[in-house]
Design an enzyme around this catalytic site. Structure first.
Site, PDB file in Angstrom:
ATOM      1  N   GLY A 369       0.800  -1.225   0.000  1.00 19.49           N
ATOM      2  CA  GLY A 369       0.000   0.000   0.000  1.00 19.49           C
ATOM      3  C   GLY A 369       0.827   1.265   0.000  1.00 19.49           C
ATOM      4  O   GLY A 369       0.282   2.366   0.148  1.00 19.49           O
ATOM      5  N   GLY A 371       2.530   2.540  -2.566  1.00 20.58           N
ATOM      6  CA  GLY A 371       2.457   3.289  -3.823  1.00 20.58           C
ATOM      7  C   GLY A 371       3.304   2.715  -4.936  1.00 20.58           C
ATOM      8  O   GLY A 371       3.440   3.326  -5.993  1.00 20.58           O
ATOM      9  N   GLU A 498       6.972  -8.446  -9.559  1.00 23.65           N
ATOM     10  CA  GLU A 498       7.387  -9.695  -8.912  1.00 23.65           C
ATOM     11  C   GLU A 498       6.663 -10.890  -9.508  1.00 23.65           C
ATOM     12  O   GLU A 498       5.791 -11.514  -8.892  1.00 23.65           O
ATOM     13  CB  GLU A 498       7.120  -9.619  -7.407  1.00 23.65           C
ATOM     14  CG  GLU A 498       7.790 -10.731  -6.604  1.00 23.65           C
ATOM     15  CD  GLU A 498       9.312 -10.698  -6.697  1.00 23.65           C
ATOM     16  OE1 GLU A 498       9.842 -11.256  -7.670  1.00 23.65           O
ATOM     17  OE2 GLU A 498       9.953 -10.111  -5.827  1.00 23.65           O
TER      18      GLU A 498
END
Length: 573
Positions: A369, A371, A498
Site C-alpha cells: 500500500g 504506492g 514480482e
C-alpha cells in the site's frame, strides 16, 4: 421534454442516417398509403352499385390487385426503414465501443464493467426497438391518417369533425402517462445496469465465490436485484396497461359515434350505404395506427432515458491519443517531484523523485500500500500525476502518442492476465501485423521464455485454447506465455510486478531464468515483494506511505535504512 427530444434527434443524426434508404422507405410508405386509400373508394362503388343479378367481377379483381400492390409497397418500405434503424444502431454501438476502449482507467475504477456492457447492449437495444419497429409504424401511420382525413373531409366534413372529438381525449391520456413512463424507464435502465455489473463481477470471480462458500450470500444479493427489477417492470407494465385500454376505449367511442350518426344519415337519405361503409373503412385506417402511436410514445419515453445515458458516455473525455512517435531506447526515465491521488481524500504518492538510467535494473520495495504499483500505473499513463512530471530523456511522457509509448513498454505482472482464445492469439494480442508473424518466430520467443516444451505437449500446440482468463493453464505456464509475449514485442522498458511471487519453487526457477534472459540489455523496473530477487539490482527505491524514504543499493540500504534493514533480516536470514 423538448431538451430530451432534441438530444435524441441530435444523437440519431450524428450517426449519419443513410439518406437513400430513408427516402426509399418513406416513398414506399407514401405509396402504401396512397394505394390503401383507394380501397375504401372502390368498396363504396362496389356496395352502392351492388346487383345480385350482375356481379361486378372486374371490380373485385381490381380490389384484390390493389391489396397485393399495397402489401408489396408495405413490405419494401418496412424493410428500408428497418435497414435505416439497424444502420443507426450499428453506428451508435461502434461509437460507444470506440469510446469505452479509449476511456481512461480511472473511469473503470469507478464503474463496474457490467454497467458499461449494459449501456452498449441494453440501452442501444431500446433505441433499436424504437427505430426499427415503432418508428416505421409511426411514419406509415402518420401518412395514412393524413391521407384518410383529407379524403374524409372531402366526403363528409361534418362526420369528420365529429371524429376529432377523440383527439384531445387521446392527448390527455398519452402526455401525463408518457412523462411517468420516462421516469420509470430511467430508473429501470439504471437498475438493469447495476444488476449486470453485479452478475458480471460474481461470475468473473466464480472461484473466489465458491471457495468462500458465498453462494447463499450471492443468491440473496442477486434475488434482491431481481426483485428490484421486478418492481420497476411492474411499474412499467402498470403504465402500459393503462395506455392501451384507454386508447382502445377512445377508439371504440369514436366508432360508436360515427356508426350512430352515419346510420341516422343513411336512414334520412342524406348518405348512401356505400359512403358509410367507406367512411368506416377510413376510420379503421385512422384508428389502427393510433393504437401503435400509444406504443410509439411509450417507447419514445424509454428511449429518452437511454439517450441521456448514452450521451453521458459519449461526452466523456478519452485518453489523449495524439503525440510524437519517438524511440525511447537508451534514455533515462525521470520521476520529478511526482504526486498523485485517486481522489482528494488520500495522497497515494507524495513528491516522489528518482531516475532510472538506461539498461539498468531499478527495484521498488516497501510496505504494502505504499504506492509501488501506482508508480507503474503512472509510467504506463493509466493515470496522470496530480503534480510534478515524468520524463524520458528531455521529453515529458505525455508528449508521446499513447500507441507509440505503450508499444515500447513491456509489463509482466503477478497474475499474467490472458484473453479467452488460443496461445497463438494471446502471444500476438495487440500487435498490428499478426499475419506477418510466422510460427517459427512464435516458437522462438516461446523457447526464449522456456514455454516451448509445455506448449508442444498440448495436442493443438500454439492453437490450444487457454479458457477465460487462461484458467486452463497453470500459473507458471501463464507467466511464461506472458514473458514470451514480452519477447515478441521487444520492449525498450520492462516493468515486472514480482512475476514469481505466487509460483511453486519449480515453476519459479524456470520463470526466473526466463525473466533474467528477458531483462538483458533492457531498462527494467521491478516491484519486489521478496528482497532475495532484487539484491543485485543497480538501485533500490524504498517507498512507504507514498514517500521515497531511501534510494541506494542493497548493501547501502541495509546499512542506512532501518526499515529496509528490518525487512532484510526477516527475509534473508
Amino acid at each position: 421534454m423538448k431538451k430530451e427530444n432534441s438530444q435524441f434527434l441530435t444523437l440519431i443524426l450524428s450517426t449519419k442516417v443513410p439518406k437513400l434508404a430513408l427516402s426509399l422507405g418513406l416513398l414506399g410508405s407514401l405509396m402504401t398509403t396512397l394505394v390503401g386509400l383507394v380501397i375504401p373508394l372502390i368498396t363504396k362503388e362496389l356496395v352502392d352499385g351492388f346487383d345480385p343479378s350482375e356481379f361486378n367481377t372486374a371490380l373485385l379483381f381490381i380490389i384484390i390487385g390493389v391489396f397485393l400492390l399495397q402489401a408489396l409497397f408495405d413490405g419494401l418500405s418496412t424493410y428500408a426503414l428497418a435497414y435505416v434503424g439497424q444502420r443507426i444502431i450499428a453506428k451508435l454501438r461502434e461509437r460507444m465501443w470506440s469510446k469505452f476502449i479509449r476511456l481512461p482507467i480511472s473511469y473503470f475504477d469507478k464503474h463496474k464493467s457490467g454497467e458499461s456492457v449494459s449501456r452498449i447492449v441494453n440501452d442501444t437495444s431500446i433505441l433499436k426497438d424504437l427505430i426499427t419497429q415503432h418508428f416505421p409504424q409511426f411514419i406509415t401511420g402518420i401518412i395514412t391518417i393524413i391521407g384518410a382525413v383529407i379524403i374524409l373531409l372531402i366526403m363528409d366534413w361534418k362526420m369528420t369533425i365529429l371524429m376529432f372529438i377523440a383527439v384531445p381525449i387521446a392527448c390527455a391520456i398519452i402526455i401525463p402517462l408518457g412523462r411517468k413512463m420516462w421516469k420509470i424507464s430511467r430508473d429501470l435502465q439504471d437498475e438493469t445496469a447495476h444488476f449486470s455489473g453485479d452478475i458480471q463481477q460474481t461470475l468473473g470471480e466464480i472461484r473466489l465465490m465458491k471457495a468462500s462458500n458465498a453462494e447463499s450470500e450471492e443468491q440473496q444479493n442477486g434475488n434482491q436485484n431481481i426483485k428490484n427489477l421486478f418492481k420497476f417492470g411492474l411499474k412499467e407494465a402498470t403504465v402500459s396497461s393503462l395506455i392501451r385500454p384507454l386508447m382502445q376505449l377512445t377508439n371504440m367511442l369514436m366508432v360508436v359515434l360515427i356508426i350512430t350518426y352515419g346510420g341516422i344519415r343513411v336512414a334520412q337519405g342524406t348518405m348512401s350505404t356505400g359512403s358509410l361503409v367507406a367512411f368506416l373503412l377510413y376510420l379503421l385506417q385512422i384508428t389502427m395506427p393510433i393504437g401503435s402511436f400509444a406504443m410509439f410514445f411509450t417507447q419514445l419515453q424509454k428511449a429518452r432515458g437511454a439517450t441521456e445515458r448514452i450521451m453521458d458516455i459519449l461526452s466523456l473525455n478519452e485518453e489523449a491519443q495524439n503525440g510524437i512517435e519517438k524511440d525511447i531506447s537508451n534514455k533515462t526515465v525521470y520521476f520529478d517531484h511526482v504526486s498523485f491521488s485517486y481522489d482528494e481524500s488520500e495522497q497515494v504518492l507524495d513528491n516522489v523523485t528518482f531516475d532510472v538510467q538506461p539498461g539498468t535494473m531499478v527495484a521498488f520495495a516497501g510496505p504494502s500500500g505504499g504506492g509501488k504499483t501506482t508508480v507503474f500505473g503512472l509510467l504506463e499513463q493509466f493515470y496522470q500525476p496530480s503534480s510534478g512530471e515524468i520524463r524520458i530523456g528531455d521529453t515529458v511522457i505525455q508528449d508521446h502518442s499513447l500507441h507509440s509509448w505503450r508499444s515500447q513498454i513491456g509489463y509482466v505482472s503477478q497474475d499474467s492476465p490472458m484473453m479467452a482464445g488460443t496461445i497463438r492469439e494471446n502471444l500476438c494480442y495487440g500487435l498490428e501485423e499478426k499475419a506477418a508473424i510466422s510460427d517459427n518466430r512464435l516458437w522462438e520467443v516461446a523457447e526464449m521464455a522456456y514455454a516451448d516444451q509445455f506448449i508442444k505437449e498440448f495436442p493443438n500446440g500454439l492453437d490450444t485454447e487457454v479458457g477465460e482468463r487462461g484458467v486452463k493453464l497453470s500459473g507458471g505456464q501463464r507467466q511464461r506465455i506472458a514473458i514470451a509475449r514480452a519477447f515478441l514485442r521487444n520492449p525498450k522498458i520492462l516493468m515486472m510486478d514480482e512475476a514469481t511471487a505466487s509460483l511453486d519453487s519449480q515453476s519459479e526457477a524456470i520463470v526466473q531464468k526466463a525473466l533474467t534472459r528477458l531483462m538483458e540489455g533492457r531498462t527494467t523496473l521491478v516491484i519486489a515483494h521478496r528482497l532475495s530477487t532484487i539484491i543485485d539490482a543497480d538501485k533500490i527505491v524504498f517507498i512507504e506511505k507514498g514517500k521515497v524514504t531511501g534510494i541506494g543499493s542493497h548493501s547501502e540500504l541495509v546499512a542506512e535504512h532501518p526499515l529496509y534493514n528490518e525487512f532484510a533480516k526477516q527475509q534473508l536470514t
